[in-house]
Each structure stands twice: as structure tokens, then as C-alpha cells.
Design a protein around this motif. Sequence first.
Motif, PDB file in Angstrom:
ATOM      1  N   SER A 157       0.826  -1.216   0.000  1.00 17.56           N
ATOM      2  CA  SER A 157       0.000   0.000   0.000  1.00 17.56           C
ATOM      3  C   SER A 157       0.856   1.260   0.000  1.00 17.56           C
ATOM      4  N   THR A 158       2.078   1.165   0.508  1.00 15.72           N
ATOM      5  CA  THR A 158       2.979   2.316   0.516  1.00 15.72           C
ATOM      6  C   THR A 158       3.256   2.796  -0.895  1.00 15.72           C
ATOM      7  N   VAL A 159       3.315   1.873  -1.846  1.00 19.16           N
ATOM      8  CA  VAL A 159       3.564   2.240  -3.249  1.00 19.16           C
ATOM      9  C   VAL A 159       2.458   3.152  -3.763  1.00 19.16           C
ATOM     10  N   PHE A 160       1.201   2.793  -3.500  1.00 20.44           N
ATOM     11  CA  PHE A 160       0.078   3.614  -3.960  1.00 20.44           C
ATOM     12  C   PHE A 160       0.101   4.990  -3.295  1.00 20.44           C
ATOM     13  N   LEU A 161       0.338   5.011  -1.985  1.00 18.39           N
ATOM     14  CA  LEU A 161       0.381   6.277  -1.267  1.00 18.39           C
ATOM     15  C   LEU A 161       1.542   7.147  -1.741  1.00 18.39           C
ATOM     16  N   ALA A 162       2.702   6.545  -1.908  1.00 17.24           N
ATOM     17  CA  ALA A 162       3.891   7.314  -2.275  1.00 17.24           C
ATOM     18  C   ALA A 162       3.805   7.875  -3.689  1.00 17.24           C
ATOM     19  N   ASP A 163       3.289   7.089  -4.629  1.00 14.69           N
ATOM     20  CA  ASP A 163       3.167   7.584  -5.996  1.00 14.69           C
ATOM     21  C   ASP A 163       2.223   8.791  -6.042  1.00 14.69           C
ATOM     22  N   ALA A 164       1.085   8.697  -5.362  1.00 16.76           N
ATOM     23  CA  ALA A 164       0.157   9.829  -5.323  1.00 16.76           C
ATOM     24  C   ALA A 164       0.741  10.998  -4.545  1.00 16.76           C
TER      25      ALA A 164
ATOM     26  N   LYS B 115       4.081  14.060   1.869  1.00 13.78           N
ATOM     27  CA  LYS B 115       5.045  13.176   2.503  1.00 13.78           C
ATOM     28  C   LYS B 115       4.302  12.017   3.146  1.00 13.78           C
ATOM     29  N   VAL B 116       4.829  10.799   2.986  1.00 15.32           N
ATOM     30  CA  VAL B 116       4.262   9.619   3.632  1.00 15.32           C
ATOM     31  C   VAL B 116       5.144   9.244   4.815  1.00 15.32           C
ATOM     32  N   ILE B 117       4.557   9.196   5.993  1.00 10.03           N
ATOM     33  CA  ILE B 117       5.250   8.686   7.182  1.00 10.03           C
ATOM     34  C   ILE B 117       4.687   7.294   7.427  1.00 10.03           C
ATOM     35  N   THR B 118       5.504   6.274   7.265  1.00 12.07           N
ATOM     36  CA  THR B 118       5.019   4.906   7.389  1.00 12.07           C
ATOM     37  C   THR B 118       5.663   4.236   8.592  1.00 12.07           C
ATOM     38  N   MET B 119       4.853   3.577   9.401  1.00 10.44           N
ATOM     39  CA  MET B 119       5.306   2.991  10.664  1.00 10.44           C
ATOM     40  C   MET B 119       5.103   1.487  10.663  1.00 10.44           C
ATOM     41  N   GLU B 120       6.099   0.775  11.184  1.00 12.26           N
ATOM     42  CA  GLU B 120       6.075  -0.683  11.186  1.00 12.26           C
ATOM     43  C   GLU B 120       6.894  -1.203  12.362  1.00 12.26           C
ATOM     44  N   LEU B 121       6.399  -2.249  13.001  1.00 14.14           N
ATOM     45  CA  LEU B 121       7.111  -2.847  14.121  1.00 14.14           C
ATOM     46  C   LEU B 121       8.249  -3.749  13.652  1.00 14.14           C
ATOM     47  N   ALA B 122       8.020  -4.529  12.581  1.00 12.47           N
ATOM     48  CA  ALA B 122       8.997  -5.521  12.120  1.00 12.47           C
ATOM     49  C   ALA B 122      10.050  -4.864  11.229  1.00 12.47           C
ATOM     50  N   ASP B 123      11.299  -4.867  11.689  1.00 11.80           N
ATOM     51  CA  ASP B 123      12.352  -4.206  10.928  1.00 11.80           C
ATOM     52  C   ASP B 123      12.603  -4.869   9.576  1.00 11.80           C
ATOM     53  N   TYR B 124      12.481  -6.205   9.495  1.00 13.68           N
ATOM     54  CA  TYR B 124      12.767  -6.892   8.237  1.00 13.68           C
ATOM     55  C   TYR B 124      11.707  -6.597   7.182  1.00 13.68           C
ATOM     56  N   LYS B 125      10.467  -6.390   7.603  1.00 14.68           N
ATOM     57  CA  LYS B 125       9.423  -6.015   6.643  1.00 14.68           C
ATOM     58  C   LYS B 125       9.696  -4.622   6.093  1.00 14.68           C
ATOM     59  N   GLN B 126      10.022  -3.699   6.976  1.00 17.01           N
ATOM     60  CA  GLN B 126      10.236  -2.340   6.520  1.00 17.01           C
ATOM     61  C   GLN B 126      11.501  -2.230   5.667  1.00 17.01           C
ATOM     62  N   ALA B 127      12.508  -3.031   5.974  1.00 11.34           N
ATOM     63  CA  ALA B 127      13.716  -3.044   5.147  1.00 11.34           C
ATOM     64  C   ALA B 127      13.389  -3.520   3.728  1.00 11.34           C
ATOM     65  N   TYR B 128      12.528  -4.520   3.625  1.00  8.24           N
ATOM     66  CA  TYR B 128      12.076  -5.013   2.315  1.00  8.24           C
ATOM     67  C   TYR B 128      11.350  -3.900   1.569  1.00  8.24           C
TER      68      TYR B 128
ATOM     69  N   LYS C   3      12.385  -1.967  -2.028  1.00 11.71           N
ATOM     70  CA  LYS C   3      11.516  -1.979  -3.200  1.00 11.71           C
ATOM     71  C   LYS C   3      11.145  -0.564  -3.640  1.00 11.71           C
ATOM     72  N   LEU C   4      10.820   0.295  -2.691  1.00 12.40           N
ATOM     73  CA  LEU C   4      10.452   1.655  -3.053  1.00 12.40           C
ATOM     74  C   LEU C   4      11.638   2.454  -3.571  1.00 12.40           C
ATOM     75  N   ALA C   5      12.826   2.152  -3.065  1.00 14.57           N
ATOM     76  CA  ALA C   5      14.025   2.811  -3.577  1.00 14.57           C
ATOM     77  C   ALA C   5      14.256   2.432  -5.036  1.00 14.57           C
ATOM     78  N   ALA C   6      14.068   1.169  -5.355  1.00 17.49           N
ATOM     79  CA  ALA C   6      14.255   0.710  -6.738  1.00 17.49           C
ATOM     80  C   ALA C   6      13.245   1.343  -7.680  1.00 17.49           C
ATOM     81  N   ALA C   7      12.061   1.652  -7.140  1.00 17.53           N
ATOM     82  CA  ALA C   7      11.007   2.263  -7.960  1.00 17.53           C
ATOM     83  C   ALA C   7      11.099   3.794  -7.990  1.00 17.53           C
TER      84      ALA C   7
ATOM     85  N   LEU D  82      10.711   5.911  -5.388  1.00 17.25           N
ATOM     86  CA  LEU D  82       9.701   6.548  -4.541  1.00 17.25           C
ATOM     87  C   LEU D  82      10.182   6.843  -3.130  1.00 17.25           C
ATOM     88  N   VAL D  83      11.381   6.416  -2.806  1.00 13.89           N
ATOM     89  CA  VAL D  83      11.818   6.478  -1.410  1.00 13.89           C
ATOM     90  C   VAL D  83      11.983   7.914  -0.911  1.00 13.89           C
ATOM     91  N   ASP D  84      12.140   8.870  -1.821  1.00 15.15           N
ATOM     92  CA  ASP D  84      12.363  10.254  -1.402  1.00 15.15           C
ATOM     93  C   ASP D  84      11.129  10.910  -0.792  1.00 15.15           C
TER      94      ASP D  84
END
Length: 215
Positions: A75-82, A89-102, A106-110, A112-114
Motif C-alpha cells: 500500500s505504501t507504493v500507492f500512497l507514495a506515488d500519489a 510526505k508519507v510517514i510509514t510505521m512498522e514494528l517488524a524491521d525486516y518487513k520495513q527493510a524489504y 523496493k520503493l528505492a528501486a522504484a 519513490l523512497v524520497d
Amino acid sequence: MIFDDPKITALFEEYQARNAQERSLFNTMMSGTGTVSRDDLLLPVGPEVGAFLHALVLAHRPRRILELGTSYGYSTVFLADAARKVGAKVITMELADYKQAYAREKLAAAGLVDVVEFRQGEAVAMIEADEDPFDLVLLDIWKEVYLPCFEAFYPKLSEEAIIAADNMIDPASARDSVRLYRAAVKAKPDLQTVLLPIGQGIELTVKWSAGNGKL
């Protein structure tokens, strides 16, 4: 397809392919016969809800978007593109570090990470530590923390802020937590809310008071 950047389209298709591959694993998890856990699975909002969120950002033009539950970044992809299109700015929060690293990878490759600020840790504490208002909130975290998260971000909602809460209809196992969240929303006199039968059910809530002269 709503994405006009081929890199983002390719990432979306990658997420869709992963979700298709994981459907059998999801079925075994739900039946109790498999060894996979829900943390291993993508569990996306789906393209219909994703497109709805994308359109919501474009129409509402929020300044700060809060996503509760980065997970693997679908869902971050949809929010970030828009968000990039409207200067948000999208502030995204997650407990699991490995999920957020993934998700970050992915968003950096696309490209959108900025426009995304990744925050990892316990959601309620991170919300309470943020001093600025939120103009749009996507609530898609573990359902048992919907209510404490709502109580944390409600005082920080800007006027005419929007909350989109996922999983309001399914899964059935989350309905007790969902009912507590919906009751808390309905108890606020300055919140107008409606249940939308898209995806697994979206509760769309707007902060509005009679004094602002708008509906």
C-alpha cells in the motif's frame, strides 16, 4: 493501470506475482495445517483498495500522510506515488524491521523512497512522539491495536483530515477489535464516517465540524 512510471508498474506487478504465489500458503495458514505465519505473507490491501487510496490522495491533496502498518510496502507504493504527484510526505510505521527493510528496498528501486519517511518501532509511541498534524491516515496494522492507535492519532488530525481503516468486514476473526474501533470513531462528534464495501471493507472517516462551513 494508474501508474505512469514503468518502474512503479513493474514493482506493482512484482507484488501481485508474490501475492499469487502465496495464496496457497495463506489457505494452509487459515486452515491451521501449515507452518507459515501471517508475518511471512504479503497480505496486501489489493489493487482495488490501492487504487482507491491513490485517488483519495490525489483528490484530498494532504500534506502529511500517516501509514500505520508498512508491512512489505504494497500500500505504501500507492500512497507514495500519489504523494509525489501532490507534493505530500508519507510517514510509514512498522514494528517488524525486516518487513520495513524489504519495503524500503523496493520503493528505492522504484524511485519513490524520497517521499517516504520510514519509522520502525511501536506505533502508539511513535505517533505520540510526532508533534505535527496528520492530514490522511491509513490504518492497516494488527487489528488489536486499531483502537490505541486511533486514540493516539485522533488529537493530531488536521481539520478535514481523512482516516481510511482497512479490514472492517473481513477477516471475521478481527471483528471484535473492529467493533471497538468503529464505536470509538462514532463517539467523536467531529467525525463523519461510512463503511465502504471495497476490498475487505474500508471505513472512511472525515474530521468535520459545523463551524468550518463545509461538508
